[in-house]
Structures are given as structure tokens and as C-alpha cells.
Design an enzyme around this catalytic site. Sequence first.
Site, PDB file in Angstrom:
ATOM      1  N   ASN A   1       0.838  -1.211   0.000  1.00  0.00           N
ATOM      2  CA  ASN A   1       0.000   0.000   0.000  1.00  0.00           C
ATOM      3  C   ASN A   1       0.870   1.258   0.000  1.00  0.00           C
ATOM      4  O   ASN A   1       2.091   1.171  -0.013  1.00  0.00           O
ATOM      5  CB  ASN A   1      -0.960  -0.028   1.194  1.00  0.00           C
ATOM      6  CG  ASN A   1      -0.221  -0.076   2.513  1.00  0.00           C
ATOM      7  OD1 ASN A   1       0.537   0.818   2.841  1.00  0.00           O
ATOM      8  ND2 ASN A   1      -0.401  -1.170   3.246  1.00  0.00           N
TER       9      ASN A   1
ATOM     10  N   ASP B   1      -4.519  -6.129   5.241  1.00  0.00           N
ATOM     11  CA  ASP B   1      -5.640  -6.880   5.814  1.00  0.00           C
ATOM     12  C   ASP B   1      -5.775  -8.248   5.154  1.00  0.00           C
ATOM     13  O   ASP B   1      -6.327  -9.164   5.736  1.00  0.00           O
ATOM     14  CB  ASP B   1      -6.950  -6.103   5.606  1.00  0.00           C
ATOM     15  CG  ASP B   1      -6.940  -4.778   6.338  1.00  0.00           C
ATOM     16  OD1 ASP B   1      -6.469  -4.760   7.490  1.00  0.00           O
ATOM     17  OD2 ASP B   1      -7.375  -3.759   5.768  1.00  0.00           O
TER      18      ASP B   1
ATOM     19  N   LYS C   1       7.713 -17.822 -10.901  1.00  0.00           N
ATOM     20  CA  LYS C   1       7.120 -16.582 -11.400  1.00  0.00           C
ATOM     21  C   LYS C   1       5.879 -16.934 -12.227  1.00  0.00           C
ATOM     22  O   LYS C   1       5.939 -17.829 -13.078  1.00  0.00           O
ATOM     23  CB  LYS C   1       8.141 -15.844 -12.271  1.00  0.00           C
ATOM     24  CG  LYS C   1       7.629 -14.524 -12.765  1.00  0.00           C
ATOM     25  CD  LYS C   1       8.626 -13.855 -13.706  1.00  0.00           C
ATOM     26  CE  LYS C   1       7.940 -12.695 -14.391  1.00  0.00           C
ATOM     27  NZ  LYS C   1       8.660 -12.229 -15.561  1.00  0.00           N
TER      28      LYS C   1
ATOM     29  N   PHE D   1      -4.564   3.884  14.434  1.00  0.00           N
ATOM     30  CA  PHE D   1      -4.874   4.890  13.425  1.00  0.00           C
ATOM     31  C   PHE D   1      -6.057   4.401  12.595  1.00  0.00           C
ATOM     32  O   PHE D   1      -6.203   3.200  12.371  1.00  0.00           O
ATOM     33  CB  PHE D   1      -3.684   5.099  12.477  1.00  0.00           C
ATOM     34  CG  PHE D   1      -2.688   6.107  12.975  1.00  0.00           C
ATOM     35  CD1 PHE D   1      -1.841   5.780  14.020  1.00  0.00           C
ATOM     36  CD2 PHE D   1      -2.612   7.369  12.412  1.00  0.00           C
ATOM     37  CE1 PHE D   1      -0.924   6.704  14.501  1.00  0.00           C
ATOM     38  CE2 PHE D   1      -1.702   8.295  12.883  1.00  0.00           C
ATOM     39  CZ  PHE D   1      -0.858   7.964  13.927  1.00  0.00           C
TER      40      PHE D   1
ATOM     41  N   LYS E   1     -13.865   1.493  15.499  1.00  0.00           N
ATOM     42  CA  LYS E   1     -12.616   0.727  15.568  1.00  0.00           C
ATOM     43  C   LYS E   1     -12.028   0.800  16.979  1.00  0.00           C
ATOM     44  O   LYS E   1     -11.532  -0.194  17.513  1.00  0.00           O
ATOM     45  CB  LYS E   1     -11.642   1.316  14.535  1.00  0.00           C
ATOM     46  CG  LYS E   1     -10.386   0.518  14.294  1.00  0.00           C
ATOM     47  CD  LYS E   1      -9.630   1.064  13.082  1.00  0.00           C
ATOM     48  CE  LYS E   1      -8.289   0.410  12.920  1.00  0.00           C
ATOM     49  NZ  LYS E   1      -7.512   0.971  11.815  1.00  0.00           N
TER      50      LYS E   1
ATOM     51  N   LYS F   1     -11.666  -2.706  19.006  1.00  0.00           N
ATOM     52  CA  LYS F   1     -10.312  -3.242  19.204  1.00  0.00           C
ATOM     53  C   LYS F   1      -9.738  -2.915  20.575  1.00  0.00           C
ATOM     54  O   LYS F   1      -8.549  -3.110  20.806  1.00  0.00           O
ATOM     55  CB  LYS F   1      -9.415  -2.738  18.072  1.00  0.00           C
ATOM     56  CG  LYS F   1      -9.999  -3.120  16.707  1.00  0.00           C
ATOM     57  CD  LYS F   1      -9.046  -3.086  15.587  1.00  0.00           C
ATOM     58  CE  LYS F   1      -9.766  -3.550  14.321  1.00  0.00           C
ATOM     59  NZ  LYS F   1      -8.924  -3.641  13.168  1.00  0.00           N
TER      60      LYS F   1
END
Length: 396
Positions: free
Chosen positions: A209, A278, A288, A322, A336, A340
Site C-alpha cells: 500500500n 488486511d 514466477k 490509526f 474501531k 479493538k
Amino acid sequence: MKKNKCVVVGVTGGIAVYKALDVVSLLRKNNVDVRVIMTKSATEFIAPVTFQAISQNLVATDMFSEPKAWEIQHISLAKIADVFLVAPATANIIGKVANGIADDLLSTTIMATKAKVIFAPAMNTNMYNNPIVQENISKLKSLGYEFMDPDSGRLACGDEGSGKLPQPNDILQKVMCELYDKKDLMGKKVIVTAGPTRTDVDPVRFISNRSTGKMGYAIATEARDRGAKVLLISGPTNEEKPYGVEVIDVITNQEMLDVILKEYDDADIVIKAAAVADYKAKEYSCQKIKKGDKDLEIELIRDNDILMTLGQKKKNQILVGFAAESQNVIENANGKLKKKNLDYILANDITLKDTGFASTDNKVTIITRRGQEISLHKMSKREVARNLFEVILEKR
Ligand SMILES: Cc1cc2nc3c(=O)[nH]c(=O)nc-3n(C[C@H](O)[C@H](O)[C@H](O)COP(=O)(O)O)c2cc1C
């Protein structure tokens, strides 16, 4: 107006003198008032005028020179210093200070100062390893003088080994840390995670990401400057490793989880700024994947939820997460936080321009366990980190 901090830089006669120019320049860029004292030997390598131009102050070299002010130079310089840095520090100056010798302006000023003195030694490996030098260093350390470890590599004389002047940026960070007024995390262990994780698809491809690690690195640096023992668990980033912070590099979600679980029990504060994947590829192809005529489907399956795991295992740690959201930012972040078992969550809207991923600034709302929302204006990630600790330490 707030007065700038003052660093007196003692420059001694080693080949690394030229690197001290960089150190002085970096300190100036950080708005530090720099006063340079050069030994007679140092002036054999570089003329004082160069340090004068870069420090934008007169350079002191001689204890008995015609005074330019009414003050006694070695006493006024000793008093003005918030931090005293000796870079490069020769075997000679270390030996002199360790044995109470004050026979020139630099050694006399060091003797007279109450400021923290940091030595950045630079010398040939055999000189550095000489038991006399090592004994002098040990003695000075036991008396409260600070020493940076020299770098290793190829020395100016051609030898390989320890004895290179530490990187100017590391010296800067050491000094800036010393100058930082807030030491309210002294004795605390802070774990920070930063950067992205990757999931491998085949030997040449991975999914990751846009996280750059900037936010986590800023938090780790702030915690270090406030006196914490910091462990930074970092995914792949281009950020420079902060001096004085233990960094463990990881690639995958699983590696990050394994490291953090080992370190979690005795941590005081854990801040999960990493953008952890995630999902992971269901199957990793050892060969490959060859290009074909048809479209390719890669099946992704859920990976570990590190934050959730930490929330479940939490004892006395303060756990901070975050929430990078593109819609219903506060609502999603609040959800969240509760789900959590976090103590704080920093919500940021990733659709905003010039903040969030890759940028140097961020605009966040800190939400506390008790439901308080603290919206910060757009500011540097370092300032966000500063505000975060102020909130955690209940100073704002
Ligand atoms: C070319 C050259 C390079 C030197 N490099 C170093 C050095 O890197 N570290 C060191 O401790 N001494 C070095 N020396 C020796 C010091 O200059 C010498 O010990 C001197 O007395 C140091 O004086 P000071 O500590 O007052 O500056 C070097 C000498 C020369 C001629």
C-alpha cells in the site's frame, strides 16, 4: 520571543574536521545558535573563517587573544552552552579532559561548563582501541560525559575498522534530542509500528500500500526525544532510521505480529501507525507466474488483525491505533476504537489534499477512550506526534 538554544561546538585536529562543517550547518538549519571553538591543531586542517561563515558567529581559537568583548571567553562560552559538542573529538582532547588538563581554550571551557558534553570521537582504529583511550572514555562516561559510538568502515588512513566520525545527521539528532526540554517519557518503553507491509504473490511480485512510514517515524523520533526507550517495527520504507531508536525491519503482517508480541508485555505505550495488509494471497507461487492470454485472478484471504490481537491481550499498556478513512471518518474511527479495545485512535481523512499518505503534513482528530474528540489543524507529522503524546500524558 523565545531564545534560540545554544550549542558550543569544540572542533579538534582530526581529518574529519571537514564533516564538522556539515554538523554546524545542520544545527543552524534547526535554528540553533552555534559557537565554535577550534583547537590550534584544528586550524591546521581548516581555516576558522569557514566555520565563522557557516556558524554566522565569530570563532574562538585562542585563550589569550585580544578580547572582542569584556567577558572572559572561556567562562562566557561555558555558560552560554545549552549543550557542548566536541566533534571531531581527538584522542588528545579526550585524554586531556579525562585527566583534568586545561591548557587551551577548548579544554578550559569544557572544564568550566555545566552543560551536557557530548563527544563524537574520530580517529584511527588502533588509536580508538588503545586501552588508554578506552580507559579515558570509560572514566568520562562514569562522570556523566556522553560519547557517541564511532562509525565503522574505511578510514582516511586506508585502514578498515571503527573510528569514523558518526554521520553528521546522527550527531545532529543526538544534540537535538539533548536540547529537547520535555523528558516526560523517561523510563518508558514505547513501541511504534510504521510503514506498509507486503504480501508476496510470487518471487517477483507483491501487494502493498501507499504508506511511507513518515507518521510512525515522526512518532518514534518524538518519543525518543522525550526520553523513552523506543522500538520501531518498520515495514519497507525509504525513511532514514532515527538515531538512538532500535529499529526492527519486517516485511509481512505475520513478521510484524511476531515481533510485536515478543515485545508487548513490558511495553508502556504501543502506537500502531503501520498500514498493515488486511489480506494476503491465498497461495504463493514459488515460480514466477507466467503471462497468459487470459485474465489472472489472485485469491486474497484475511490476514492477522494485529491491532485486535493487541487489544485482546492488553494489560496495562496504552494502545493507540490509526484509522485512515475515506468516508464517515469519525464514526468509523470510533467503532474501531471500541471494537479493538484501544485507548486512543487517530482518525484521518485520506481524501484530503496534502495530508495523509506520503505527505509531510497530517490533519487528524484524536479520539479518546472516554469519547473526547480533539481535532487538530493541519500540521507537520512531527507536530501531530507531539500533540499525541501531550494527549496521552494528559497534558492537553
Ligand atoms: C593529517 C592528520 C590527521 C590526523 N587525524 C587525527 C584523527 O582523526 N584523530 C585524532 O585523534 N588525531 C588525529 N591527528 C593527530 C592530532 O592532530 C594530534 O593528536 C593533535 O595533537 C590533536 O590536537 P587537538 O586535540 O588539540 O586538536 C591527525 C594528525 C594529522 C597530521
